[in-house]
Design an enzyme around this catalytic site. Structure first.
Site, PDB file in Angstrom:
ATOM      1  N   THR B 179      37.811  34.493  35.397  1.00  0.00           N
ATOM      2  CA  THR B 179      36.931  35.655  35.427  1.00  0.00           C
ATOM      3  C   THR B 179      35.946  35.341  34.394  1.00  0.00           C
ATOM      4  O   THR B 179      36.364  34.780  33.404  1.00  0.00           O
ATOM      5  CB  THR B 179      37.647  36.889  34.984  1.00  0.00           C
ATOM      6  OG1 THR B 179      38.554  36.864  36.198  1.00  0.00           O
ATOM      7  CG2 THR B 179      36.885  38.071  34.985  1.00  0.00           C
ATOM      8  N   ASP B 210      42.031  43.509  37.858  1.00  0.00           N
ATOM      9  CA  ASP B 210      41.945  44.310  36.837  1.00  0.00           C
ATOM     10  C   ASP B 210      40.246  44.412  36.444  1.00  0.00           C
ATOM     11  O   ASP B 210      39.622  45.389  36.149  1.00  0.00           O
ATOM     12  CB  ASP B 210      42.454  43.898  35.396  1.00  0.00           C
ATOM     13  CG  ASP B 210      41.687  42.607  34.952  1.00  0.00           C
ATOM     14  OD1 ASP B 210      40.935  42.486  34.248  1.00  0.00           O
ATOM     15  OD2 ASP B 210      42.003  41.468  35.862  1.00  0.00           O
ATOM     16  N   THR B 230      40.168  38.992  30.568  1.00  0.00           N
ATOM     17  CA  THR B 230      40.537  37.982  31.628  1.00  0.00           C
ATOM     18  C   THR B 230      42.004  37.732  31.358  1.00  0.00           C
ATOM     19  O   THR B 230      42.770  37.563  30.527  1.00  0.00           O
ATOM     20  CB  THR B 230      39.514  36.527  31.290  1.00  0.00           C
ATOM     21  OG1 THR B 230      40.159  35.723  31.987  1.00  0.00           O
ATOM     22  CG2 THR B 230      39.668  36.440  29.915  1.00  0.00           C
TER      23      THR B 230
END
Lengths: 352, 316
Positions: B179, B210, B230
């Site tokens: 991410t 998330d 992350t």
């Protein structure tokens, strides 16, 4: 022939009983809400009846099983079937006239959760959430993927379910919203075509929620909604976002919020309730602090919240005009319920 | 206020084969954000620019180079949030969008809503002129390799284990957490945070981690801080990691400590690992991770620094 004569190991039994008693630290409690917003007087009776019915269903399960997850699911399933509430059947419709639902269920012991966003064609989103929580390593599934999961796990999923989920009232409301949009755009007035959805989101609300605590201090929290009227397809609100519309942690509390989803998300209302409790605010005040913060930063947002603390204390509050709610505590054995500010109706609880 | 830019390219056990490209990528992204600030852009423009660079860079799991779902498709999540009016835009499970961060910004600025997912998000993209590209354009050979490896392994073990493939040796290659994210404070003191991802390899279609969830993958509030996270998505969601960090910053804790404490709590409470970057409203920078590595870069008027391994700080 050797017969196995059962010998009761009293010492072991004694230790096990003591261990269970030590684990027991709270009394049962359950609180539900049927949405915060502006609720027309004519709708009050069905809202009040609905939250009581949902509370009874959940409390029966809680007493029988001591399982807060199952109790929350039971309460919310009742409200998902009840046209009085904006969840399951009775959900507000998207601008395309469809039912898309958000829901979540959180277990406070290990923070496991299951959530769905913009899911169609399933009658009980809260039960799908429970399956996601218990059967997958994931938390949130959205759209077609959520529907696919539900199908794979035996939930009835058909287009006719979607039609069955559409209540006449929701369809009427949508038609009025869309008409207002058409009128507004042809009138070239100051109000943009966005006015209609915004004002209706300050309408009745009707998101439903429940929080339960068992005798071991284990908490579960759940929320379910059809979202705001005439929303864009794919719009997800606060409900399935941990810390936004719902929060649950045995170490602090279980909480659920209702109101303008976008405002609740942007201010993480349920996280704020938890923070306020940790700072020592009492439960009703903790709810109010979080809601007032939300409205101070985002004036068009208001709403309500419910909470059960780790010690089993009950709290709720709302800065919208109304919020239907009901709660019961084991040591009182009385159902409290209301919808207007200051309401505290009671009726003794008796097993059905 | 002095402007501050911090960028991350994912917290995980980044293998040597990807290390060089990762640290180059985050430096490029930080420079892109800085250029925008120098030419009069605000922190929202800067975050969008940095994350666009990272999304276009195939070494990261976002935009081009994103990992594949179980069905071999690409589903992308992104979020952007500004700390003045708490405006936010988030998209999840969008397909065929080259730069989801740009779509997220459109949601923030043009939609009445904050979060759009799936087909609905794609419809909105069409309406607001965000171009859609063929899915194949976003797929890289590495993504296909990881996907095939995972599916082979998963088929083999499915009969023996529950789906704890994450714990298998070699799984770090297929379960990388790449991410990307960026936080910026511009000269007016406006804080903005952004995060973008393709999720985890062979994820179930429709799975959202998330990253696009406010308070979990990102959060920004001028009263406290801007944060991008992350790591293991479900763990981050369960503890609302971005909210945890911003709340600690609001109480006056230095961002580095806020991140360290929050990650430690997450690890203890739900077992996941990850990383975060943060700028508080005084301009202090926080960078932390409890995975083996995190590619990150920061830029201020004083210095430009990047790192990969714990404790590393290299001037560029």
């Amino acid at each position: 022939m050797i017969c196995a004569i059962p010998v009761v190991n009293y010492k072991l039994l004694y230790v096990r009983i003591i261990l269970v008693l030590i684990k027991m630290k709270t009394k049962l409690a359950l609180i539900v809400h049927g949405g915060a917003g502006t609720v027309a007087q004519s709708r009050h009776p069905q809202k009040l009846a609905g939250v009581q019915q949902a509370l009874r269903a959940g409390y029966e399960v809680l007493k029988a099983t001591n399982n807060p997850v199952d109790a929350v699911e039971a309460s919310i399933k009742v409200m998902e079937l009840d046209e009085a509430f904006n969840a399951g059947y009775g959900s507000m419709l998207t601008c395309n006239g469809e039912v898309e639902m958000d829901a979540i269920l959180i277990r406070g012991s290990d923070l496991k959760a299951g959530a769905v966003g913009a899911m169609k064609n399933v009658a009980h989103p809260i039960s799908v959430c429970k399956a996601i929580m218990e059967k997958t390593p994931h938390v949130l599934l959205v759209g077609d993927g959520a529907e696919q999961f539900a199908k794979e796990h035996g939930f009835p999923v058909t287009v006719t379910t979607s039609e069955q989920l559409t209540a006449p009232r929701a369809r009427n409301l949508l038609e009025r919203v869309l008409a207002k949009q058409t009128v507004a755009s042809t009138e070239a007035s100051d109000s943009s075509h966005d006015d209609a959805p915004k004002s209706l989101s300050k309408g009745e609300g009707g998101t439903v929620g429940a929080v339960a605590i068992n005798t071991f201090g284990e908490i579960a929290a759940g929320t379910s909604t059809g979202g705001i009227a005439a929303k864009l397809p794919g719009r997800v609100g606060d409900t399935p976002i941990i810390g936004g519309g719902t929060f649950c942690d045995d170490a602090i509390c279980g909480a659920g919020a209702t109101g303008l989803g976008e405002a609740i998300m942007r201010t993480c209302v349920c996280s704020r309730i938890a923070n306020a409790l940790e700072k020592g605010e009492e439960p009703n005040q903790a709810c109010l602090s979080a809601l007032e913060f939300m409205t101070s930063r985002i004036p068009e947002g208001d709403g309500g919240a419910i909470v059960l603390t780790k010690d089993g204390e009950v709290g709720f509050n709302f800065n919208s005009n109304q919020m239907s709610w009901a709660y019961i505590k084991q040591d009182e054995n009385v159902i409290h319920y209301g919808i207007e500010k200051g309401d505290d109706f009671t009726v003794p609880y008796s097993d059905s | 206020m002095d402007p501050v830019v911090v960028v991350h390219g994912g917290a995980w056990a980044i293998p040597e084969s990807m290390a060089e490209r990762s640290v180059l990528g985050v430096q490029e992204a930080a420079k892109a954000a800085w250029r925008v600030l120098e030419t009069g852009g605000n922190s929202i423009d800067a975050v969008e620019a940095a994350i666009t660079v990272l999304e276009d860079d195939p070494v990261f799991d976002s935009g081009t180079g994103a990992v594949l779902t179980m069905d071999g498709t690409v589903e992308l999540d992104a979020i952007i949030m500004e700390g003045n009016s708490l405006g936010a835009g988030s998209v999840a499970c969008v397909e065929r969008i080259k730069n989801p961060i740009q779509l997220a910004r459109k949601v923030m600025e043009q939609a009445d809503h904050v979060m759009l997912v799936g087909k609905g998000a794609n419809m909105f993209a069409e309406e607001c002129g965000i171009p859609q590209v063929p899915m194949e354009q976003l797929v890289t050979p590495e993504a296909i390799e990881s996907w095939e490896f995972f599916k082979k392994y998963r088929c083999t073990v499915q009969t023996l284990f529950s789906n704890r493939v994450e714990e298998l040796p070699g799984s770090e290659f297929v379960n990388g957490h790449e991410t990307v994210g960026c936080v910026v404070m511009d000269k007016t003191g406006l804080l903005t945070a952004g995060t973008s991802t393709g999720g985890i390899t062979a994820k179930r279609v429709g799975r959202v981690g998330d990253s696009p969830l406010i308070g979990c993958g990102a959060y920004a509030d001028n009263a406290s801080a801007a944060v991008s996270c992350t790591g293991h998505g479900e763990s981050i969601s369960k503890v609302c990691l971005a909210s945890l960090v911003t709340e600690k910053c609001r109480l006056g804790i230095h961002p580095n400590k806020a991140i360290r404490e929050s990650l430690s709590y997450m690890n203890k409470r739900v077992g996941g690992a990850g990383g975060a970057i943060c700028i508080d409203n005084k301009g202090n920078i926080g960078i932390g991770f409890n995975t083996e590595r995190m590619a990150w870069a920061s830029k201020t008027n004083v210095e430009s620094v990047y790192g990969l391994d714990a404790g590393e700080r290299i001037v560029f």
